[in-house]
Design a protein around this motif. Structure first.
Motif, short mmCIF file in Angstrom:
data_model
loop_
_atom_site.label_atom_id
_atom_site.label_comp_id
_atom_site.label_asym_id
_atom_site.label_seq_id
_atom_site.Cartn_x
_atom_site.Cartn_y
_atom_site.Cartn_z
N LYS A 149 0.83 -1.21 0.00
CA LYS A 149 0.00 0.00 0.00
C LYS A 149 0.87 1.27 0.00
O LYS A 149 0.49 2.29 0.58
CB LYS A 149 -0.95 0.03 1.21
N ASN A 150 2.01 1.19 -0.63
CA ASN A 150 2.91 2.33 -0.74
C ASN A 150 2.69 3.08 -2.04
O ASN A 150 2.51 2.46 -3.09
CB ASN A 150 4.37 1.87 -0.68
N VAL A 151 2.75 4.40 -1.98
CA VAL A 151 2.64 5.22 -3.18
C VAL A 151 3.83 6.19 -3.19
O VAL A 151 4.01 6.96 -2.24
CB VAL A 151 1.32 6.03 -3.22
N ASP A 152 4.62 6.12 -4.24
CA ASP A 152 5.81 6.95 -4.36
C ASP A 152 5.59 8.01 -5.45
O ASP A 152 5.53 7.69 -6.62
CB ASP A 152 7.02 6.08 -4.70
N CYS A 153 5.46 9.27 -5.01
CA CYS A 153 5.29 10.38 -5.95
C CYS A 153 6.50 11.32 -5.88
O CYS A 153 6.39 12.51 -6.21
CB CYS A 153 4.02 11.17 -5.63
N SER A 154 7.62 10.83 -5.42
CA SER A 154 8.78 11.69 -5.23
C SER A 154 9.51 11.98 -6.54
O SER A 154 9.44 11.19 -7.49
CB SER A 154 9.75 11.05 -4.23
N SER A 155 10.16 13.14 -6.59
CA SER A 155 11.01 13.55 -7.73
C SER A 155 10.24 13.55 -9.05
O SER A 155 10.74 13.10 -10.08
CB SER A 155 12.23 12.62 -7.84
N LEU B 45 -3.15 6.41 6.50
CA LEU B 45 -1.73 6.73 6.36
C LEU B 45 -1.00 6.57 7.68
O LEU B 45 -1.45 7.05 8.73
CB LEU B 45 -1.55 8.17 5.87
N THR B 46 0.16 5.92 7.63
CA THR B 46 1.06 5.87 8.78
C THR B 46 2.36 6.61 8.50
O THR B 46 3.12 6.91 9.44
CB THR B 46 1.39 4.41 9.17
N PHE B 47 2.62 6.90 7.23
CA PHE B 47 3.86 7.57 6.83
C PHE B 47 3.55 8.60 5.75
O PHE B 47 2.97 8.27 4.72
CB PHE B 47 4.86 6.53 6.30
N LEU B 48 3.94 9.86 6.00
CA LEU B 48 3.76 10.93 5.02
C LEU B 48 5.04 11.76 4.98
O LEU B 48 5.46 12.32 6.00
CB LEU B 48 2.58 11.82 5.39
N THR C 23 4.77 8.87 11.14
CA THR C 23 5.93 9.64 10.69
C THR C 23 5.46 10.77 9.78
O THR C 23 4.71 10.53 8.84
CB THR C 23 6.93 8.74 9.91
N LEU C 24 5.93 11.99 10.07
CA LEU C 24 5.60 13.15 9.24
C LEU C 24 6.90 13.90 8.92
O LEU C 24 7.60 14.38 9.81
CB LEU C 24 4.64 14.09 9.97
N GLY C 25 7.21 13.97 7.62
CA GLY C 25 8.42 14.63 7.17
C GLY C 25 8.13 15.96 6.51
O GLY C 25 7.43 16.02 5.50
N LEU C 26 8.67 17.04 7.10
CA LEU C 26 8.51 18.39 6.55
C LEU C 26 9.87 19.09 6.42
O LEU C 26 9.95 20.32 6.39
CB LEU C 26 7.57 19.21 7.43
#
Length: 324
Positions: A41-47, A85-88, A111-114
């Motif tokens: 259930k991972n979604v990678d929208c990075s870069s 969501l558990t990781f954003l 986890t929340l990364g800003l």
């Protein structure tokens, strides 16, 4: 006997592959660019150079990565559908502000990364609904202050990253509710150790160091390089005045001036140019030069002389006519 079994196994394998591919298509459809993994259930929208969050992300996503994009703002309802969501991660974007309530529906988030954004401030209560949060990354921003009670609901937080911001102090009680904290990063901030606001953090850090909390000695004063936790009340004796703070005139001075007689108030010399600036006086754009002034005066005198001569001539004519 083996034929039907092999056929069933093959059917299961093909079905799983089709479902996984279909879930990937869910992210890819309508011009989507994210990569999905149905197993985790991972979604990678990075870069991806995104300036907005894609609208076709599955609502059952557990882990959402939006790092290294060009997000400068977030809609207030950007994550309201992602209740699982558990990781954003929103690290390495261009976020300048966070709308109130943007994380309120992420009640399972851990986890929340800003990190690495342009945040100068945080809205009050921005993390209040994130009661399961264990890792909060706010480092590498431009935070100048923290709102009162910003971490009060984060009793499960273990890691807090605040390094490399522009913090000079924190409000009294900021860290009191972090009962589960095991690591805190505070270095790289211009901590003002001459101001008495720093005493709360100094005492809290000293206590946590005695309890074995890691990394507390990395917070150093802007001047002198002394560790914040070593600051004493004698060293931090000054009242805190920061650039955005308006300094009011003490009430005692206003009362004294109001009750004094005019004769008791000393006359203070004020330079004329400063007085003119105080009144908003400005010099005209084009003042007459000295020759222009002289020309104006001579012209005025000449006109007056002309009227005098005409008057004298008229009186002479009248006097002559009377004699005749």
């Amino acid at each position: 006997m083996m034929g039907p079994v092999l056929a069933a196994c093959l059917l299961i394998i093909l079905s799983t592959a089709w479902i996984s591919q279909a879930n990937g298509a869910t992210c890819k459809k309508d011009g989507g660019v994210c990569t999905c993994n149905d197993q985790t259930k991972n979604v990678d929208c990075s870069s991806k150079g995104l300036t907005a969050i894609p609208s076709n992300i599955p609502v059952d996503t557990d882990r959402l990565e939006l790092d290294y994009n060009k997000l400068s703002s977030l809609p207030s309802k950007a994550f309201q559908s992602f209740t699982k969501l558990t990781f954003l991660s929103l690290n390495n974007n261009q976020l300048q502000t966070l709308p109130p309530g943007v994380f309120d529906h992420l009640v399972t988030l851990e986890t929340l990364g800003l990190s690495n954004n342009q945040l100068k401030s945080l809205p009050p209560g921005i993390f209040d609904k994130l009661t399961k949060l264990t890792d909060l990354q706010l480092d590498q921003n431009k935070l100048q202050s923290l709102p009162h009670g910003v971490f009060d609901k984060l009793t499960n937080l273990k890691e807090l990253w605040l390094r490399n911001n522009q913090l000079q102090s924190v409000p009294r009680g900021t860290f009191d509710s972090l009962s589960s904290i095991s690591s805190i990063e505070l270095l790289g901030n211009p901590w003002d150790c001459t101001c008495n606001d720093i005493l709360y953090m100094a005492k809290w850090l000293k206590k946590k160091q005695d309890e074995g909390l890691g990394g507390v000695d990395t917070a150093g004063c802007e001047e002198g390089g002394k560790a914040v936790l070593e600051i004493t009340e004698e060293e931090a004796a000054e009242d805190c005045v920061y650039p955005n703070t308006t300094t009011a005139i003490p009430t005692t001075i206003i009362t004294t001036l109001a009750s004094s007689n005019d004769d008791d108030i000393p006359e203070l010399p004020v330079p004329q140019e400063n007085f003119q600036k105080f009144l908003g006086y400005q010099e005209p754009d084009h003042l007459p030069t000295q020759p222009q002034c002289l020309m104006s005066i001579s012209g005025y005198l000449g006109l007056m002389m002309f009227f005098v001569l005409i008057s004298a001539a008229i009186l002479y004519v009248i006097h002559f006519l009377k004699k005749a």
